[in-house]
Structure formats: structure tokens, C-alpha cells
Design a protein around this motif. Structure first.
Motif, PDB file in Angstrom:
ATOM      1  N   SER A  96      -9.747 -15.296   8.738  1.00 26.97           N
ATOM      2  CA  SER A  96     -10.504 -15.793   7.676  1.00 26.97           C
ATOM      3  C   SER A  96     -10.107 -15.357   6.522  1.00 26.97           C
ATOM      4  CB  SER A  96     -11.729 -15.972   8.215  1.00 26.97           C
ATOM      5  OG  SER A  96     -12.547 -14.849   8.232  1.00 26.97           O
ATOM      6  N   ILE A  97      -9.952 -13.632   6.466  1.00 27.28           N
ATOM      7  CA  ILE A  97      -9.775 -13.016   5.100  1.00 27.28           C
ATOM      8  C   ILE A  97      -8.520 -13.605   4.180  1.00 27.28           C
ATOM      9  CG2 ILE A  97     -10.985 -11.149   5.794  1.00 27.28           C
ATOM     10  CD1 ILE A  97      -8.502  -9.623   6.341  1.00 27.28           C
ATOM     11  N   ILE A  98      -7.628 -14.230   5.000  1.00 23.14           N
ATOM     12  CA  ILE A  98      -6.499 -14.832   4.138  1.00 23.14           C
ATOM     13  C   ILE A  98      -6.922 -15.689   3.055  1.00 23.14           C
ATOM     14  CG2 ILE A  98      -4.360 -16.063   4.433  1.00 23.14           C
ATOM     15  CD1 ILE A  98      -3.930 -15.201   7.296  1.00 23.14           C
ATOM     16  N   GLY A  99      -6.469 -15.474   1.790  1.00 23.44           N
ATOM     17  CA  GLY A  99      -6.754 -16.359   0.728  1.00 23.44           C
ATOM     18  C   GLY A  99      -8.006 -15.836   0.020  1.00 23.44           C
ATOM     19  N   THR A 100      -8.572 -14.640   0.560  1.00 29.41           N
ATOM     20  CA  THR A 100      -9.701 -13.934  -0.141  1.00 29.41           C
ATOM     21  C   THR A 100      -9.272 -12.553  -0.794  1.00 29.41           C
ATOM     22  OG1 THR A 100     -10.524 -12.822   1.862  1.00 29.41           O
ATOM     23  CG2 THR A 100     -11.155 -15.305   1.466  1.00 29.41           C
ATOM     24  N   LYS A 101     -10.185 -12.079  -1.564  1.00 30.82           N
ATOM     25  CA  LYS A 101     -10.053 -10.631  -2.243  1.00 30.82           C
ATOM     26  C   LYS A 101     -10.981  -9.989  -1.476  1.00 30.82           C
ATOM     27  CE  LYS A 101      -8.611 -11.326  -6.930  1.00 30.82           C
ATOM     28  NZ  LYS A 101      -8.995 -11.358  -8.377  1.00 30.82           N
ATOM     29  N   LEU A 139      -3.250  -3.061   7.523  1.00 33.18           N
ATOM     30  CA  LEU A 139      -3.458  -4.378   6.913  1.00 33.18           C
ATOM     31  C   LEU A 139      -3.378  -5.456   7.794  1.00 33.18           C
ATOM     32  CD1 LEU A 139      -2.152  -4.178   3.151  1.00 33.18           C
ATOM     33  CD2 LEU A 139      -4.580  -3.809   3.967  1.00 33.18           C
ATOM     34  N   ARG A 140      -2.205  -5.354   8.632  1.00 29.65           N
ATOM     35  CA  ARG A 140      -2.060  -6.521   9.467  1.00 29.65           C
ATOM     36  C   ARG A 140      -3.151  -6.738  10.654  1.00 29.65           C
ATOM     37  NH1 ARG A 140       2.590  -5.361  13.711  1.00 29.65           N
ATOM     38  NH2 ARG A 140       0.840  -4.323  14.602  1.00 29.65           N
ATOM     39  N   ASP A 141      -3.146  -5.414  10.995  1.00 32.92           N
ATOM     40  CA  ASP A 141      -4.494  -5.462  11.986  1.00 32.92           C
ATOM     41  C   ASP A 141      -5.835  -5.995  11.496  1.00 32.92           C
ATOM     42  OD1 ASP A 141      -2.832  -4.303  13.717  1.00 32.92           O
ATOM     43  OD2 ASP A 141      -3.277  -2.315  13.629  1.00 32.92           O
ATOM     44  N   MET A 142      -6.164  -5.666  10.254  1.00 30.60           N
ATOM     45  CA  MET A 142      -7.362  -6.269   9.614  1.00 30.60           C
ATOM     46  C   MET A 142      -7.154  -8.003   9.699  1.00 30.60           C
ATOM     47  SD  MET A 142      -8.112  -4.256   6.238  1.00 30.60           S
ATOM     48  CE  MET A 142      -9.289  -5.151   5.578  1.00 30.60           C
ATOM     49  N   VAL A 143      -6.019  -8.410   9.324  1.00 26.76           N
ATOM     50  CA  VAL A 143      -5.901  -9.893   9.435  1.00 26.76           C
ATOM     51  C   VAL A 143      -5.722 -10.203  10.783  1.00 26.76           C
ATOM     52  CG1 VAL A 143      -4.344 -11.644   8.664  1.00 26.76           C
ATOM     53  CG2 VAL A 143      -4.520  -9.787   7.404  1.00 26.76           C
ATOM     54  N   ILE A 144      -5.448  -9.714  11.856  1.00 23.75           N
ATOM     55  CA  ILE A 144      -5.491 -10.016  13.244  1.00 23.75           C
ATOM     56  C   ILE A 144      -6.861 -10.171  13.580  1.00 23.75           C
ATOM     57  CG2 ILE A 144      -4.858  -9.466  15.546  1.00 23.75           C
ATOM     58  CD1 ILE A 144      -2.170  -8.555  14.375  1.00 23.75           C
ATOM     59  N   ALA A 145      -7.780  -9.111  13.366  1.00 24.22           N
ATOM     60  CA  ALA A 145      -8.910  -8.869  13.709  1.00 24.22           C
ATOM     61  C   ALA A 145     -10.027 -10.121  12.951  1.00 24.22           C
ATOM     62  CB  ALA A 145      -9.694  -7.687  13.345  1.00 24.22           C
ATOM     63  N   ASP A 146      -9.702 -10.653  11.626  1.00 19.73           N
ATOM     64  CA  ASP A 146     -10.280 -11.714  10.987  1.00 19.73           C
ATOM     65  C   ASP A 146      -9.260 -12.417  10.247  1.00 19.73           C
ATOM     66  OD1 ASP A 146     -12.290 -13.185  10.093  1.00 19.73           O
ATOM     67  OD2 ASP A 146     -13.138 -11.720   8.656  1.00 19.73           O
ATOM     68  N   PHE A 185      -5.642 -11.069  -0.255  1.00 15.82           N
ATOM     69  CA  PHE A 185      -4.756 -11.420   0.902  1.00 15.82           C
ATOM     70  C   PHE A 185      -4.082 -12.860   0.539  1.00 15.82           C
ATOM     71  CE2 PHE A 185      -7.235  -8.321   2.579  1.00 15.82           C
ATOM     72  CZ  PHE A 185      -6.407  -7.504   3.515  1.00 15.82           C
ATOM     73  N   ASP A 186      -2.993 -12.923  -0.361  1.00 15.41           N
ATOM     74  CA  ASP A 186      -2.745 -14.261  -0.759  1.00 15.41           C
ATOM     75  C   ASP A 186      -1.895 -14.835   0.352  1.00 15.41           C
ATOM     76  OD1 ASP A 186      -1.354 -16.386  -1.955  1.00 15.41           O
ATOM     77  OD2 ASP A 186      -0.934 -15.100  -3.972  1.00 15.41           O
ATOM     78  N   GLY A 187      -2.379 -16.021   0.843  1.00 13.65           N
ATOM     79  CA  GLY A 187      -1.602 -16.709   1.901  1.00 13.65           C
ATOM     80  C   GLY A 187      -0.095 -17.105   1.393  1.00 13.65           C
ATOM     81  N   GLU A 188       0.126 -17.512   0.312  1.00 13.93           N
ATOM     82  CA  GLU A 188       1.258 -17.719  -0.011  1.00 13.93           C
ATOM     83  C   GLU A 188       2.390 -16.664   0.107  1.00 13.93           C
ATOM     84  OE1 GLU A 188       2.226 -19.876  -3.881  1.00 13.93           O
ATOM     85  OE2 GLU A 188       0.559 -21.019  -3.353  1.00 13.93           O
ATOM     86  N   LYS A 189       1.960 -15.574  -0.371  1.00 16.89           N
ATOM     87  CA  LYS A 189       2.784 -14.288  -0.341  1.00 16.89           C
ATOM     88  C   LYS A 189       2.960 -13.979   1.041  1.00 16.89           C
ATOM     89  CE  LYS A 189       1.260 -11.877  -4.307  1.00 16.89           C
ATOM     90  NZ  LYS A 189       0.294 -10.670  -4.768  1.00 16.89           N
ATOM     91  N   LEU A 190       2.019 -13.921   2.098  1.00 19.77           N
ATOM     92  CA  LEU A 190       2.193 -13.671   3.553  1.00 19.77           C
ATOM     93  C   LEU A 190       2.821 -14.727   4.158  1.00 19.77           C
ATOM     94  CD1 LEU A 190      -1.178 -12.050   4.069  1.00 19.77           C
ATOM     95  CD2 LEU A 190       1.043 -10.815   4.389  1.00 19.77           C
ATOM     96  N   GLY A 191       2.856 -15.977   3.678  1.00 25.43           N
ATOM     97  CA  GLY A 191       3.329 -17.151   4.454  1.00 25.43           C
ATOM     98  C   GLY A 191       2.248 -17.489   5.647  1.00 25.43           C
TER      99      GLY A 191
END
Lengths: 376, 434
Positions: free
Chosen positions: B140-145, B131-138, B74-80
Motif C-alpha cells: 500500500s505504500i506505492i504512490g505515497t511518500k 526498498l523492494r522488500d519494503m514494498v513486498i511487506a506493504d 514510491f511512484d507507481g508509474e516509475k515502478l510500473g
């Protein structure tokens, strides 16, 4: 005591309904052919927007337009799908009931295929072959129309195999059947010279029509046309009646509206042909193959370009007066005509919809987004 | 008289042999008759077994779904996005292009448009949303694998279940898509897991995302309305007709009518419902309440008839005893007859409900045959029911719906078996014999 309580609960819920005058989800009815496409858009629309997913009912094109034209208000549907264009009579019905502004959207095409099981000999048919094999009345030796005597495909056309004519298709209530009868059967009937001549006769050429009708021996059809249209009956009306009647002696087997069932029956009987929509051929390409009609195989490209003649347009109609009353109609319309949906690479194309040409798409989408009312 | 008997004595042997022959014939006839019965039962059982075999062999696959375990950064840069992004920012981010880019990086071999679209088609089209819902739920996974268990598309699923490692061209996948799935399989990233989606999702046009929750909820709401309406009405009718009503031509007429109604095809009740509830009272289409009302009309005769039978079965002595102790007619019925007749009534009700659960035809008429994604929350929300869901799926072009259809039939049959065996159990357990 408990029973009284129960009755109260029921009474309360009844009262609740009559109070519920607003509706927050779009109601869509109409064609069973458009249903698989409309439902995909409805689902994605619900997921990607803040509106709830529209409810889609499969009522058939005619049934849908009847509900649609019943009037305005939340009890009537907002959108109806159709696998043919709205008829003048239906349009008038709509106008009479206060549904004056209708937006027409052409979303693409659907091909109707005649297919048999893979492994069986592929068929190469013309529309004339189809007419001679499946129509109720076909020309006999003396040129008069007689009840269809053909037993095998070879009787119809010496180039075809000597297998029994056995075609599984939808019942008369189906839009697919209507379209097939119109495009393939009547299209084939037009290839017979006498029928072609008759078809070109206008209402004022009654004598010529009657002469032709007598020559073909189809007085009952002429009487039926006169009964329906009165003095306005033309040769074309007679041909419509003759050309679209399917034989009823067992060669055409009504297999119900379920296209999956027809595909399964074809697998079990390699001699039979089946009639169904292109999307079912596309999904079952490993087990059934489409017959060529007038030299063109039912492929995606041939249907899109119009070379494959047995194809029909798919529409939906939007009730303009409901925009603003029921939330999301305009947004749904925009989503539907978006290039991501029905453009060349849209997701409905993956589901088997045949896209409009580029130019036709541009005209259609701009007029749909501008909500231009249909005039007839 | 005696003369006659003595006269008959010489004939004795013949009579005996005749009698024995006749007896043999009668025994044979009895045996034959028993065998006819056994054969019919065997035929019935064979049909049921065949049905079960057909449904289970087609449908068991639907309880498993193919997943692809893939590591996604979940690359923060790619996702902005950053781990501190707000929910609105996450919603606005383009997960669609992020997902496609990630896939292209993993499979650089996909060069042409066609190959790229085949690559994306390995996975369900909802993957970016998931994937979006995963990120919304947590966030902190942005920037991690993360190793994400991704849902396979229905074509992939059919291929993995039926054609992997064989030459059959059962799936409609292109060669490139096939090579990707084969590669994923070789790397052990493909896993078949229990298909929880089938029970947690509602209808969908993507077979891999379609489930029966909406249909089950709709069935439940519809049956609740049916039960609340039909049980009190049917019991009241039965009690009045059995205990209070005078026997005259009018009550005879009612009785004939009730028996007739039980035999009316259910689709006619649908037409009645359309005319009365929707067209006349202006109730909305496709809602469980109208569905429940229509099914009430259909189940009423069944419940009335069985309730009357069980009231009739309560011996008159009980009524007479109660009356003798000074109870009024109403007290007799409510305190004594009704409790004793209740098991029979409940059995009838359960059987009626089971009938209603499996009914499709009347619901066609009132618009409950519809594509509805949202789970109904009340009896006035658009809904569909389990048998209708089966009907809709059986008519869908996607091949993966074949197994979903059979799986939904299995669920429906399970409910029906449970309801009918409850009825049998109740009858065995509570019924009293006098």
C-alpha cells in the motif's frame, strides 16, 4: 538414560550425513587473492537469484587446485579460484582423476605493489633495483654471484635514497610472493647480461650452460636444476632458481599473509617498503603510496594497459561435470562473467579488480558462456 | 655445655648485631619477592588493559551505523506497479533503476557518469533490494511518500564517523561524493543509530551489511556437538579410570597419554580431523558437525583431567559408607560419588568449552574458514565460527572492517568472560570441602 538418548542423537546425526549425498550450494575454493572478488559475486548471486549463496573458502591457488582435481562428486569443490594459470602437472592430475572437462575463466588482473608510508620519500625503482636489493645472490665485483651485500638502497642504485633496505612481504606459501618473485625479482635478474645469456641456453647446450654457471659461480643451482629436470634442464631453469630466491638475512621481512598488517607496519616505519596487492593500496591510499616500477606508478590504468609490469592474471576454473548436479553453477558462471560484474564499470572494479581489455573480455565471456573445455 | 654458654656471653652483642643484620636481609628479601609478584601482576593487568583499550577504542564505532533519512516517493508509474500488484510483479519490477532515478532527481548536479556513480555510492549497494522488500511487506505504500532510513555505504560511514568537518582525507570518497555527504549532513539527514544489522546479518563483503549472526549460530552449533560428544565420553573415561580400572602399566600408559594429549597443539587435531572425518568417513567440509568432532578431540583431555581430579577429591569415607550400607560399586559411584564430583566436572567442562569457543587453528584444516552468507540451520550446513569470522575480517581490504573486527572480538571476549565467570561461580557455589 539421558546419556543413551544423547548417544542416539549423535548416532542419528552421523547417519544423516552419510545419507546426505546431494549438495544444494556451490562450493568454491582457491586463491586468497581472488577470494575478496569471488565472495562479492557469491553474495550478490545468493541475494539476486533463487539459489543459495555459494560457499567460498580461501585455500591458496595450489591448495584449491589440489582439492579441485581430486575427483568428481559432491565432496569435491565445483569451482576453484587461482591467481595464476593452472599448471600442466595440475591439469594432468585432474585428467587422471576423472575431472576431464574444465572451463577456464580469466576474470581480470591484480597488480602487486611495493609501497611505503605517505610522507616518506616516494621510491622510483626498476625491476633490476628490486632484484639487486632483495635477491639472495647478486653479481659481485668479478661477475660471480655472491650473497647479497647491499645494505641501503643507495648501494643498489646511486639515484636512490641512502635508507636501509627493509621490505615487508608475504611468506613463501603466498601466491603474491610467488608472483612477486617471478615478475619483479626474476624479471630484474634478466636485466643482468650474463644471466640473460644463461637464460637463453637450451637443454642441448650443456657445455655452454656449464661454462656460464662456472662463470657466475652458481654450481649448486645448476645441480638442483639437473636433479629436478634431468637431461631436460635448461639455462632458464637455473635462472628460475637463482632469480626467485629471496634473501634471508633480514632485509626481507616475512610479515605473514595479512596485508592489512603490512599496511599498518608501514605506517609505523616510514623507512620500510611493503609488498601487497593493489586493492589494499587502493583502500589505503590516504596512508600509503605505491613506488613506481620501471617508470610506471601502480595506477588502475597502468595495470590494465600492462605498462605496470608486476601484475598477474586472476582465473577461476569450473568443473563441467558438476553442472546439472549441483544447482546454480551455470547461472553463477554467467553472473560472474557479466559486464555488470567484471566489465569496465562492473562492481568488482570498484573493489580493486583490474578489468580485461574490451576485446579480451568479449572473447573470454563468449567462450565461458559456451562452456568450452580447457585444452592443454 | 654450660662453659660454652658462659664463654659465648661476651660475644653476645656481636651475635645480636649479626642476627639482626641477617634478619633485616631476610625481611628485605621477602619484601623484594612480594614486589616481584606485585610487579608481574601489574604488568599482566597493564597488558590486559592495553588490549581492552585498543580493542574497545577501535571497535566501539562498529556498534553504530550511519543512516540517511530521505523522503522517497514510491511512484507507481516509475515502478510500473499499483498497490494491488502481486508479489511476483513487485519482484520483477526494476527497483535498481527506480532508486537511481530518484537519487538523480534529488541531486540534478550529478551529470557525468563519474558523478552519478559517486552519488549512488553514498548508499549501500543493497538499497534497491531493501526498498523492494519494503514494498513486498506493504504494497500500500506505492504512490505515497515515505521517509526511509537508508543504510550508508561503508565509505560514507567511515567518513561520517572520522572525517566529517575535518580536512583529513581518510576516506576513499571522491570530491563529489564528499560534497553530497556534507550537504546531507548540513540538512540534518544523517543519523547514527545502534547497529542492529551487526547482530541480525551474517557475513557480507559490504562492511555496512556484515554481521555476526551466522558466525554466532555456527559457534553455537559447533559447541553443542562438542558438548554432546565430549562430556559423556570424558565423564565415563574419568569414572572408569578413577573408580574401576586396576592400577597397572596399561592404565599408567593411558594416563600419560591423556596428559600428553592435553598439551598437543590444536592444529594437529585439525589435521587428524581432516584425515579421519573428511577423507576417511567422507563427511562434508566446513560443517559444524566435523568442527564439533575435532574440538571434542581437543577438549576431551581437559575435561577428563579435571573430572578425575574432582572424583579423586571425594573422600573415601563416603564410598566406604555407601558400600557399608550394602550399595554396589556402580550404585556407590552413580548415587554418591558422581553428584559430589559434578561441580568440579562442570567447571572443567565449561573451561574446555571456552577453549573450544576461541579455537581457530583446527578449523582451518577442515574448511570452516570460508565465506558463508546463509545462517546455518543444522549441524550439516556449511558454517563458520566467531574466531574464524574475526580472522577473515582482519584480512579484508575494506577499511570499515577494522572496526567490525574489533567489535567481533568484543563479542567473543564477552562470551568468554561469561563462560569463565560461570565456571568460577559454580565452583564457589557448589564445591564442597571435606
Amino acid at each position: 538414560m539421558k546419556k543413551i538418548l544423547l548417544q542416539l542423537v549423535v548416532a542419528a546425526s552421523v547417519a544423516n550425513v552419510s545419507a546426505a549425498t546431494a549438495r544444494d550450494s556451490i562450493s568454491i575454493v582457491g586463491s586468497s587473492t581472488v577470494y575478496p572478488f569471488a565472495t562479492v559475486v557469491a553474495e550478490r548471486f545468493g541475494k539476486s537469484s533463487n539459489f543459495s549463496s555459494p560457499k567460498v573458502e580461501s585455500t591458496g591457488s595450489g591448495g584449491g587446485l589440489k582439492l579441485f582435481c581430486k575427483g568428481l562428486g559432491v565432496a569435491t569443490p565445483d569451482i576453484t579460484n587461482a591467481s595464476r594459470r593452472i599448471k600442466k602437472s595440475e591439469y594432468d592430475q585432474c585428467q587422471a582423476n576423472g575431472v576431464t572437462d574444465i572451463v577456464e575463466v580469466l576474470i581480470g588482473y591484480d597488480g602487486i605493489v611495493l609501497a611505503n608510508a605517505k610522507g616518506a620519500e616516494p621510491m622510483q625503482l626498476s625491476r633490476k633495483d628490486i632484484y639487486l636489493a632483495l635477491a639472495k645472490l647478486v653479481p659481485g665485483a668479478d661477475g660471480k654471484l655472491i650473497p647479497n651485500p647491499h645494505k641501503t638502497w643507495q648501494d643498489v642504485n646511486p639515484d636512490l635514497p641512502a635508507t636501509k633496505i627493509e621490505v615487508l612481504g608475504p611468506p613463501p606459501t603466498s601466491g603474491t610472493r610467488d608472483a612477486f618473485a617471478e615478475l619483479a625479482l626474476e624479471g630484474g635478474a634478466k636485466k643482468i647480461d650474463d644471466i640473460k645469456t644463461l637464460r637463453e641456453l637450451k637443454a642441448d647446450q650443456v657445455d655452454e650452460i656449464e661454462k656460464m654457471v662456472a662463470k657466475l659461480g652458481i654450481e649448486p643451482a645448476w645441480a638442483a636444476a639437473v636433479e629436478k629436470k634431468g637431461a631436460k634442464a635448461t639455462g632458464k631453469d637455473v635462472v628460475k632458481i637463482i632469480g626467485r630466491s629471496v634473501r634471508e638475512d633480514g632485509a626481507y621481512i616475512e610479515a605473514g599473509e595479512n596485508d592489512n598488517l603490512i599496511v599498518n607496519k608501514l605506517k609505523a616505519n616510514p623507512n620500510a617498503l611493503g609488498i601487497f596487492g593493489f586493492s589494499f593500496l587502493d583502500q589505503n591510499a590516504d596512508s600509503v603510496q605505491g613506488s613506481t616500477i620501471d617508470g610506471n606508478a601502480p595506477t588502475f590504468e597502468a595495470i590494465a594497459s600492462g605498462d605496470y609490469v608486476v601484475s598477474r592474471p586472476l582465473y577461476f576454473y569450473v568443473k563441467k561435470a558438476h553442472i546439472g548436479t549441483v544447482p546454480g553453477i551455470e547461472e553463477f558462471l554467467t553472473t560472474f562473467v557479466n559486464a555488470d560484474t567484471i566489465g569496465e564499470d562492473g562492481y568488482l572494479i570498484d573493489k580493486g579488480l583490474i578489468p580485461l581489455g574490451e576485446e579480451a573480455y568479449e572473447t573470454m565471456s563468449s567462450s565461458a558462456i559456451a562452456l568450452s573445455s580447457l585444452e592443454m | 655445655m654450660t662453659e660454652q654458654i658462659t664463654e659465648a656471653t661476651p660475644m653476645k652483642d656481636t651475635t645480636r648485631s649479626l642476627r639482626e643484620a641477617r634478619l633485616k636481609k631476610r625481611h628485605a628479601a621477602e619484601k623484594r619477592f612480594q614486589w616481584y609478584g606485585r610487579l608481574s601482576i601489574a604488568f599482566g593487568i597493564a597488558c590486559v588493559l592495553f588490549l581492552f583499550y585498543d580493542i574497545i577504542s577501535k571497535g566501539h564505532g562498529a556498534f553504530f551505523q550511519t543512516y540517511i533519512n530521505m523522503e522517497i516517493e514510491f511512484d507507481g508509474e516509475k515502478l510500473g506497479l499499483t498497490p494491488d500488484s502481486s508479489e511476483e510483479e513487485i519482484r520483477a519490477a526494476s527497483f535498481n533503476s527506480f532508486f537511481k532515478k530518484t537519487l538523480r532527481e534529488k541531486y540534478p548536479a550529478a551529470e557525468t557518469r563519474r558523478e552519478k556513480s559517486q552519488l549512488y555510492a553514498v548508499f549501500t549497494s543493497d538499497m534497491p533490494l531493501i526498498l523492494r522488500d519494503m514494498v513486498i511487506a506493504d504494497p500500500s505504500i506505492i504512490g505515497t511518500k515515505q521517509t526511509v532510513s537508508m543504510i550508508a555505504d561503508d565509505d560514507t560511514d567511515v567518513y561520517v564517523k572520522h572525517a566529517l568537518g575535518t580536512d583529513s582525507d581518510i576516506s576513499r570518497m571522491g570530491d563529489f561524493q564528499r560534497s553530497i555527504v556534507d550537504d546531507l549532513h548540513q540538512r540534518g539527514m544523517i543519523e547514527k543509530k545502534f547497529n542492529a544489522i551487526f547482530f541480525s546479518n551474517s557475513d557480507s563483503r559490504e562492511p555496512e551489511l556484515a554481521g555476526i549472526r551466522g558466525a554466532i549460530t555456527g559457534s553455537f552449533l559447533t559447541l553443542m556437538v562438542t558438548l554432546l560428544m565430549s562430556f559423556p565420553i570424558a565423564v565415563a573415561t574419568a569414572i572408569y579410570l578413577e573408580e574401576f580400572a586396576p592400577t597397572n602399566k596399561f592404565t599408567d600408559f593411558i594416563e600419560v597419554n591423556i596428559n600428553n594429549l592435553a598439551a598437543v597443539p590444536s592444529v594437529i587435531f585439525g589435521l587428524l580431523g581432516l584425515a579421519v572425518f573428511i577423507n576417511f568417513f567422507g563427511m562434508p567440509r566446513s560443517v559444524p558437525m566435523v568442527g564439533g568432532f575435532v574440538l571434542t578431540l581437543m577438549t576431551l583431555p581437559t575435561i577428563i583431567i579435571s573430572s578425575r581430579a574432582s572424583i579423586k577429591a571425594v573422600p573415601p569415607s563416603i564410598r566406604e559408607a555407601a558400600m557399608g550400607m550394602g550399595a554396589s560399586k556402580v550404585q556407590t559411584v552413580i548415587h554418591h560419588v558422581l553428584p559430589l564430583a559434578m561441580p568440579g566436572m562442570l567447571t572443567g567442562t565449561i573451561i574446555g568449552m571456552a577453549q573450544a569457543l576461541g579455537e581457530t587453528a583446527p578449523l582451518l584444516m577442515i574448511g570452516m574458514v570460508a565465506f558463508i552468507v546463509d545462517v546455518p540451520g543444522s549441524v550439516t550446513d556449511p558454517a563458520t565460527v566467531l574466531p574464524v569470522q574475526i580472522f577473515l575480517w582482519s584480512d579484508s581490504p575494506e577499511r570499515a572492517f577494522v572496526e567490525k573486527t574489533s567489535a567481533a572480538i568484543m563479542v567473543l571476549l564477552t562470551f568468554l568472560i561469561i563462560m569463565n565467570s560461570t565456571a568460577v561461580w559454580l565452583r564457589k557455589r557448589l564445591e564442597r570441602r571435606w
